[in-house]
Design an enzyme around this catalytic site. Sequence first.
Site, PDB file in Angstrom:
ATOM      1  N   ARG A  35       0.787  -1.134  -0.022  1.00  0.00           N
ATOM      2  CA  ARG A  35      -0.319   0.079  -0.161  1.00  0.00           C
ATOM      3  C   ARG A  35       1.010   1.369   0.020  1.00  0.00           C
ATOM      4  NH1 ARG A  35      -4.526  -1.643   4.399  1.00  0.00           N
ATOM      5  NH2 ARG A  35      -5.431  -3.284   3.291  1.00  0.00           N
ATOM      6  N   ARG A  39      -2.933   6.545   1.092  1.00  0.00           N
ATOM      7  CA  ARG A  39      -3.651   7.831   1.718  1.00  0.00           C
ATOM      8  C   ARG A  39      -2.673   8.709   2.745  1.00  0.00           C
ATOM      9  NH1 ARG A  39      -8.711   4.942   4.352  1.00  0.00           N
ATOM     10  NH2 ARG A  39      -7.252   3.264   4.381  1.00  0.00           N
ATOM     11  N   ARG A  48      -6.822  12.438  -5.194  1.00  0.00           N
ATOM     12  CA  ARG A  48      -8.043  11.616  -5.022  1.00  0.00           C
ATOM     13  C   ARG A  48      -9.097  12.568  -4.974  1.00  0.00           C
ATOM     14  NH1 ARG A  48      -9.818   7.166  -1.670  1.00  0.00           N
ATOM     15  NH2 ARG A  48     -12.027   7.102  -1.957  1.00  0.00           N
ATOM     16  N   ASP A  85      -7.285  -2.443  -7.339  1.00  0.00           N
ATOM     17  CA  ASP A  85      -7.874  -3.102  -6.178  1.00  0.00           C
ATOM     18  C   ASP A  85      -8.408  -4.587  -6.530  1.00  0.00           C
ATOM     19  OD1 ASP A  85     -10.606  -3.596  -4.580  1.00  0.00           O
ATOM     20  OD2 ASP A  85      -9.520  -1.925  -3.595  1.00  0.00           O
ATOM     21  N   TYR A 159     -15.488 -11.698  -0.432  1.00  0.00           N
ATOM     22  CA  TYR A 159     -16.351 -10.581  -0.639  1.00  0.00           C
ATOM     23  C   TYR A 159     -17.579 -10.823  -1.907  1.00  0.00           C
ATOM     24  CZ  TYR A 159     -12.710  -7.498   1.368  1.00  0.00           C
ATOM     25  OH  TYR A 159     -11.749  -7.067   2.066  1.00  0.00           O
TER      26      TYR A 159
END
Length: 354
Positions: A35, A39, A48, A85, A159
């Site tokens: 990652r 962020r 973003r 993703d 998921y």
Amino acid sequence: MTGPDAGRSNGRTAKPLLSVLKGECLDVPPMWLMRQAGRYLPEYRALRAKKGGFLELVYDSPAAAEVTLQPLRRFGFDGAILFSDILIVPYAMGQDLWFEAGEGPRLAPTLAETDLSALKPDFSRYEAVYETVRRVKEAMDPAVTFLGFAGSPWTIATYMVAGQGSKNQEPARRLAYQQPERFGAIIDAIVEATVTYLCGQIDAGVEAVQLFDSWAGSLSPLQFDRWVVQPNRHIVEKLKTVHPDVPVIGFPKGAGAKLVDYAVGTAVDAVGVDETIDPHWANGVLPQGLPVQGNLDPLALIAGGEAVEQAVDNIRSAFAGRPHIFNLGHGILPDTPIAHVEALTRYVRQREGA
């Protein structure tokens, strides 16, 4: 020092991360962080905000390429990880995908309520990701290894069955026990869609791929073998028939003592070790010469200072003499100070050129 040449010396292997994945031991381990594009970087947050939602950013190839490159400019990592993703695979398999603000991803219809045959695959949904790969490949430092990735079948299935993240992955675990043939068909379909996706990434320019099994730790040993080891083995086998020289990293988070069974049973080229595993134990039980990746606790990186240095020293001493890629034991957290990442990079590389 930051930037593409940070911490490198003229005597270093030209492509250190790829060399380690192919079995070479280096005095200073190459590094990247799971990652690493995300962020904690202000430039990511600005982009973003400009582009809108997460999925919109993933499907804007120029923007996704920029996000992939951002951490390389700051830290000079040895590896770039594609910005995308894991849920692009179920999206291409025919489920709707969206992200709820503050709550995470959603998929519909759920496979707890809908049969797999009701989905209409649309593999053109991979094309924007392939375009991102091509753009990054054209722009990146040739000394950096470009990593593609996909979620492993078990994690993706959790998921697809529940339609979202779920506590202890109970909906998928129930379905796997109660209707193993039906669940097996879901897993098989994910395997095929994942092989297609990864082959496309490789054809577009990635040089190695990582399989993320984020929820591998929720399964019993027998279920782990059936739904983690065997499907990942099938992916590795199918990839190797088409791209025999492309390394595959397997990351079964939470595997614990089952890590050895995973490493041997899947035949991955390298295994990722999460932060809960003692690196000295892992080094002692994993196959000799198998490259490993990891395993600094992301929270230690937030703490910084002595906590990081002690952990780095322990990890590096554990894997001395084994091909080793320095990384976190899971993804970097959003509140990680940039200065701590810079300090970590300097500390890992401090003996380079000595």
